[in-house]
Structures are given as C-alpha cells and as structure tokens.
Design a protein around this motif. Sequence first.
Motif, PDB file in Angstrom:
ATOM      1  N   ALA A  62      27.653  14.095  13.414  1.00 15.50           N
ATOM      2  CA  ALA A  62      28.813  13.108  13.069  1.00 15.50           C
ATOM      3  C   ALA A  62      28.503  11.877  12.203  1.00 15.50           C
ATOM      4  CB  ALA A  62      29.269  12.614  14.536  1.00 15.50           C
ATOM      5  N   ALA A  63      27.156  11.375  12.287  1.00 11.61           N
ATOM      6  CA  ALA A  63      26.688  10.299  11.510  1.00 11.61           C
ATOM      7  C   ALA A  63      26.111  10.477  10.181  1.00 11.61           C
ATOM      8  CB  ALA A  63      25.917   9.283  12.148  1.00 11.61           C
ATOM      9  N   LEU A  64      25.918  11.935   9.864  1.00 13.19           N
ATOM     10  CA  LEU A  64      25.301  12.129   8.426  1.00 13.19           C
ATOM     11  C   LEU A  64      26.179  11.753   7.514  1.00 13.19           C
ATOM     12  CD1 LEU A  64      23.721  15.594   9.190  1.00 13.19           C
ATOM     13  CD2 LEU A  64      22.462  13.405   9.106  1.00 13.19           C
ATOM     14  N   SER A  65      25.685  11.386   6.346  1.00 17.77           N
ATOM     15  CA  SER A  65      26.522  11.304   4.931  1.00 17.77           C
ATOM     16  C   SER A  65      26.957  12.908   4.649  1.00 17.77           C
ATOM     17  CB  SER A  65      25.566  11.018   3.801  1.00 17.77           C
ATOM     18  OG  SER A  65      24.689  11.988   3.507  1.00 17.77           O
ATOM     19  N   SER A  66      28.203  12.872   3.905  1.00 17.72           N
ATOM     20  CA  SER A  66      28.632  14.345   3.739  1.00 17.72           C
ATOM     21  C   SER A  66      27.672  14.987   2.784  1.00 17.72           C
ATOM     22  CB  SER A  66      30.154  14.224   2.882  1.00 17.72           C
ATOM     23  OG  SER A  66      30.003  13.167   1.755  1.00 17.72           O
ATOM     24  N   LEU A 219      11.492  -1.484  15.056  1.00 20.03           N
ATOM     25  CA  LEU A 219      12.740  -1.903  14.436  1.00 20.03           C
ATOM     26  C   LEU A 219      13.571  -2.728  15.204  1.00 20.03           C
ATOM     27  CD1 LEU A 219      13.859   1.772  13.136  1.00 20.03           C
ATOM     28  CD2 LEU A 219      12.851  -0.171  11.636  1.00 20.03           C
ATOM     29  N   SER A 220      13.457  -2.688  16.390  1.00 19.84           N
ATOM     30  CA  SER A 220      14.035  -3.690  17.257  1.00 19.84           C
ATOM     31  C   SER A 220      13.830  -5.208  16.985  1.00 19.84           C
ATOM     32  CB  SER A 220      14.126  -3.609  18.751  1.00 19.84           C
ATOM     33  OG  SER A 220      12.755  -3.950  19.381  1.00 19.84           O
ATOM     34  N   ARG A 221      12.310  -5.508  16.968  1.00 20.83           N
ATOM     35  CA  ARG A 221      11.933  -6.766  16.256  1.00 20.83           C
ATOM     36  C   ARG A 221      12.249  -7.205  14.991  1.00 20.83           C
ATOM     37  NH1 ARG A 221       8.258  -4.490  19.628  1.00 20.83           N
ATOM     38  NH2 ARG A 221       7.206  -5.956  21.388  1.00 20.83           N
ATOM     39  N   ALA A 222      12.844  -6.007  14.019  1.00 20.11           N
ATOM     40  CA  ALA A 222      13.293  -6.189  12.810  1.00 20.11           C
ATOM     41  C   ALA A 222      14.821  -6.519  12.623  1.00 20.11           C
ATOM     42  CB  ALA A 222      12.819  -5.212  11.851  1.00 20.11           C
ATOM     43  N   GLY A 223      15.381  -6.590  13.856  1.00 24.66           N
ATOM     44  CA  GLY A 223      16.622  -6.773  14.119  1.00 24.66           C
ATOM     45  C   GLY A 223      17.701  -5.351  14.137  1.00 24.66           C
ATOM     46  N   VAL A 224      17.061  -4.462  14.523  1.00 24.53           N
ATOM     47  CA  VAL A 224      18.047  -3.318  14.529  1.00 24.53           C
ATOM     48  C   VAL A 224      18.329  -2.909  15.958  1.00 24.53           C
ATOM     49  CG1 VAL A 224      18.229  -0.759  14.226  1.00 24.53           C
ATOM     50  CG2 VAL A 224      16.735  -2.172  12.730  1.00 24.53           C
ATOM     51  N   VAL A 225      19.877  -2.899  16.479  1.00 29.38           N
ATOM     52  CA  VAL A 225      20.205  -2.557  17.417  1.00 29.38           C
ATOM     53  C   VAL A 225      20.873  -1.168  17.618  1.00 29.38           C
ATOM     54  CG1 VAL A 225      20.420  -4.893  18.276  1.00 29.38           C
ATOM     55  CG2 VAL A 225      22.444  -3.890  17.088  1.00 29.38           C
ATOM     56  N   ALA A 226      20.957  -0.376  16.560  1.00 26.80           N
ATOM     57  CA  ALA A 226      21.788   0.688  16.700  1.00 26.80           C
ATOM     58  C   ALA A 226      21.114   1.758  17.432  1.00 26.80           C
ATOM     59  CB  ALA A 226      21.781   1.256  15.222  1.00 26.80           C
ATOM     60  N   ALA A 227      21.958   2.802  18.015  1.00 26.91           N
ATOM     61  CA  ALA A 227      21.345   3.807  18.719  1.00 26.91           C
ATOM     62  C   ALA A 227      20.473   4.783  17.916  1.00 26.91           C
ATOM     63  CB  ALA A 227      22.772   4.736  19.258  1.00 26.91           C
ATOM     64  N   ARG A 228      19.402   5.187  18.550  1.00 29.01           N
ATOM     65  CA  ARG A 228      18.658   6.163  17.937  1.00 29.01           C
ATOM     66  C   ARG A 228      19.359   7.421  17.086  1.00 29.01           C
ATOM     67  NH1 ARG A 228      15.862   8.447  21.771  1.00 29.01           N
ATOM     68  NH2 ARG A 228      13.909   9.227  20.666  1.00 29.01           N
ATOM     69  N   SER A 229      20.168   7.950  17.472  1.00 24.75           N
ATOM     70  CA  SER A 229      20.767   9.042  16.894  1.00 24.75           C
ATOM     71  C   SER A 229      21.483   8.538  15.501  1.00 24.75           C
ATOM     72  CB  SER A 229      22.193   9.597  17.775  1.00 24.75           C
ATOM     73  OG  SER A 229      21.425  10.113  19.033  1.00 24.75           O
ATOM     74  N   GLU A 230      22.073   7.167  15.468  1.00 23.75           N
ATOM     75  CA  GLU A 230      22.510   6.717  14.492  1.00 23.75           C
ATOM     76  C   GLU A 230      21.532   6.363  13.247  1.00 23.75           C
ATOM     77  OE1 GLU A 230      25.060   2.730  13.299  1.00 23.75           O
ATOM     78  OE2 GLU A 230      25.125   3.450  15.406  1.00 23.75           O
ATOM     79  N   VAL A 236      17.843  10.421   7.767  1.00 24.25           N
ATOM     80  CA  VAL A 236      17.964  12.059   7.059  1.00 24.25           C
ATOM     81  C   VAL A 236      18.995  11.887   5.954  1.00 24.25           C
ATOM     82  CG1 VAL A 236      19.102  14.259   7.491  1.00 24.25           C
ATOM     83  CG2 VAL A 236      17.640  13.308   9.203  1.00 24.25           C
ATOM     84  N   SER A 237      20.037  11.195   6.057  1.00 25.90           N
ATOM     85  CA  SER A 237      21.084  11.106   4.633  1.00 25.90           C
ATOM     86  C   SER A 237      20.457  10.448   3.514  1.00 25.90           C
ATOM     87  CB  SER A 237      22.156  10.242   5.246  1.00 25.90           C
ATOM     88  OG  SER A 237      22.794  10.747   6.276  1.00 25.90           O
ATOM     89  N   SER A 238      19.523   9.666   3.663  1.00 22.58           N
ATOM     90  CA  SER A 238      18.850   8.689   2.840  1.00 22.58           C
ATOM     91  C   SER A 238      18.060   9.481   2.100  1.00 22.58           C
ATOM     92  CB  SER A 238      18.273   7.132   3.467  1.00 22.58           C
ATOM     93  OG  SER A 238      17.707   6.587   2.394  1.00 22.58           O
ATOM     94  N   VAL A 239      17.019  10.183   3.022  1.00 26.53           N
ATOM     95  CA  VAL A 239      15.968  11.214   2.508  1.00 26.53           C
ATOM     96  C   VAL A 239      16.502  12.153   1.655  1.00 26.53           C
ATOM     97  CG1 VAL A 239      13.972  12.583   2.947  1.00 26.53           C
ATOM     98  CG2 VAL A 239      14.391  10.436   4.359  1.00 26.53           C
ATOM     99  N   ILE A 240      17.586  12.921   2.227  1.00 27.36           N
ATOM    100  CA  ILE A 240      18.292  13.673   1.133  1.00 27.36           C
ATOM    101  C   ILE A 240      18.534  13.125  -0.320  1.00 27.36           C
ATOM    102  CG2 ILE A 240      20.175  15.322   1.168  1.00 27.36           C
ATOM    103  CD1 ILE A 240      17.680  15.911   2.830  1.00 27.36           C
ATOM    104  N   ASP A 241      19.294  12.012  -0.340  1.00 31.81           N
ATOM    105  CA  ASP A 241      19.744  11.326  -1.258  1.00 31.81           C
ATOM    106  C   ASP A 241      18.526  10.970  -2.586  1.00 31.81           C
ATOM    107  OD1 ASP A 241      22.398  11.327  -0.972  1.00 31.81           O
ATOM    108  OD2 ASP A 241      22.474   9.142  -0.532  1.00 31.81           O
TER     109      ASP A 241
END
Length: 313
Positions: A62-66, A219-230, A236-241
């Motif tokens: 659901a969170a992948l880029s198109s 990443l939590s120490r770098a300020g990331v709070v997002a769920a691992r799936s997100e 994945v989206s960024s690597v494909i781009d």
Amino acid sequence: MSNGRSEPPLESCFAALARHGELPLTEWPDDQDPADFGLIVESGRVLPSVRHDPLSPAAIRAALSSRADAWLRRLDVFPVIGSTNQHLMDRAGQESVDGSVCMAEIQLHGRGRRGRGWVSPFGANLAISLGVAVDVPPARLGGAALVAGLAVLDAVETRGARGLCLKWPNDLLLGDAKVGGILIEVSQRRGVELVIGIGLNVTLPEAVKRRLPDNVGDLSRAGVVAARSEIAAAVVSSVIDFVGAFERSGFEAFRAAFDARHGYHGRTCDVLLADGPVTGTVVGVSAQGELTLRTAEGDRRFNAGDVSLRQKT
Ligand code: BTN
C-alpha cells in the motif's frame, strides 16, 4: 548469531513471534539462547527486545510508489531466512527474479561485503533484497552500489532521518556509526539481473549492539519513527527510481550527488589494501564509481570490490 543448527523448530518459533509478538518459553528450543537472536525472556515468554512492529506485506504494498507497485511481481516476507540475497540468487538460477522483493524478520546467515557477515536480529532491522533486471553491460555496473546507497539515503530522509551520510562505497553512517549497508550481487543467467541487498538498522537493541565489534547506529537515533513496513516501502520505491535513472543515464548523472553526500569527501583517509594502507585525501568518485584518493605520489583510483576506507584520526 546462531549457526542455525535447529532451524526447523526455530522456523515455527519465529513464525509465531512474527504473528503474535511473543512465544511461551516452553515452546522455545532448550539448546538455543534467545539473546543470540535479539530476543528477551520475560515472565515465561520469549519476546522481541524492541517494540513489536511486524513487517506487513499489505502495508508494504500500500505504501509503494505507483512506479514500484507497477514493477513489483512478487513480494515475499519471511519470518526467518538464511539470507535474503542468497534466496534471490538461488531463485535467479532457476527463473527471472526481476520484480522480486524478499524481506525477512531475521536472517541467520546474513551476508555483508567482502565475505563478512551481517547481523539482523529478530524484528529490529530491515533485511531487504530486490531483484532488478538492468540493460547495462557488466563493465558499466561499477557505480550501481553507490547509486543504491543514494537511493536508500533519500528514502530514509523522506521518513524523517537527519544527520546521515554515505561512506564509500555504500555504507550509511550516523556520525561514525554504521546504520546500513548494501551488497549487490549479479546474476547473468538471463541478461543482467542485480540482487540488491539492503541491511538497515531500525531500532537495534542495546544488547545486540554491545555484542557487535563495529560501531553501529540505527534509524531511530537518526529521528525515524515510521513503521518498518513504511520504511521498507520507501526504500524499495526509491531504489526502483534511482536504478531506473542509472540504467538510462549511467553513474555520471549521480557523481556530484554522491560526492555531496559522502561523509569522507575532502578528508584524509587510509584505503586498506591487502599489502597495507594507502594514505591520501578523498577528492571524489570516478564516472565508474571508483574512489579517487590524492596521495603524495599522485591520484589513485580504487575499486569497491577489494578495499575498505578508514578516516585518519
Ligand atoms: C555490508 O557489508 O555493509 C553490506 C551488508 C548487506 C546486508 C544485506 S541484509 C539484506 C541482504 N541479505 C544479505 O544476506 N545481505 C544483504
């Protein structure tokens, strides 16, 4: 980490842990120490040592880029695996792995660069491999790993990461601490298929951190709070781009961006070779992704395959 001797019973333990976030201690194999897998024991239960945040294939999709969603043909999320890269490389021997993504809650035999291992404790980090067919001759793949590093950096920054940089060829650093690494393997069974393996520490348990020889961060120490799936979907989206742009334009298009995000650019460093260190100043990367070091004897270029880089203190 364990050598995985009792993998069949462990497999069902990890499957239960992924589903329920806990397991009665009575169901855990006697001959295995939960701490070896980044787990803790509390009130007769085996638990992940960090907040239970299981990978969800539905949430990832659901969170992948198109573009990534259109590219994806197969997504496997395993509770436990030897190595996600090995899994895709094995499959690449049988069929095309283009459009494949493989992730796991824990790797028992994770692989790092230069024959090293990679520790992925249960539920705490991300171990992701992508199978990507590219129309690039093997001789021009030199910069692919650097491009993947830029892609991962960009992805985690969209999820709130601050203060990260790259270390050539493709480590992700927070200060001096390694937060992520990339291992690209190439299958040439059907054209050129890259298996791009990404290991990212998300919330590395202190107990695991203390057992590792290297300085590691997460990443939590770098300020990331997002769920691992997100975070996984963003990666994945960024690597494909980024890999798409690399395929079209080559590494030249990423060279300046890499230098700008390279934490060791302009620094005095040692490049460690089998027969001793070479000291110089990092002056950039070449159009093939090699590191250029300005030494007393002139500029020297190094290929990512055989060397490692240390900042002079
Ligand atoms: C490095 O040495 O820095 C590279 C580490 C790469 C680890 C990742 S985790 C997912 C994929 N599967 C593996 O076995 N290795 C890579």
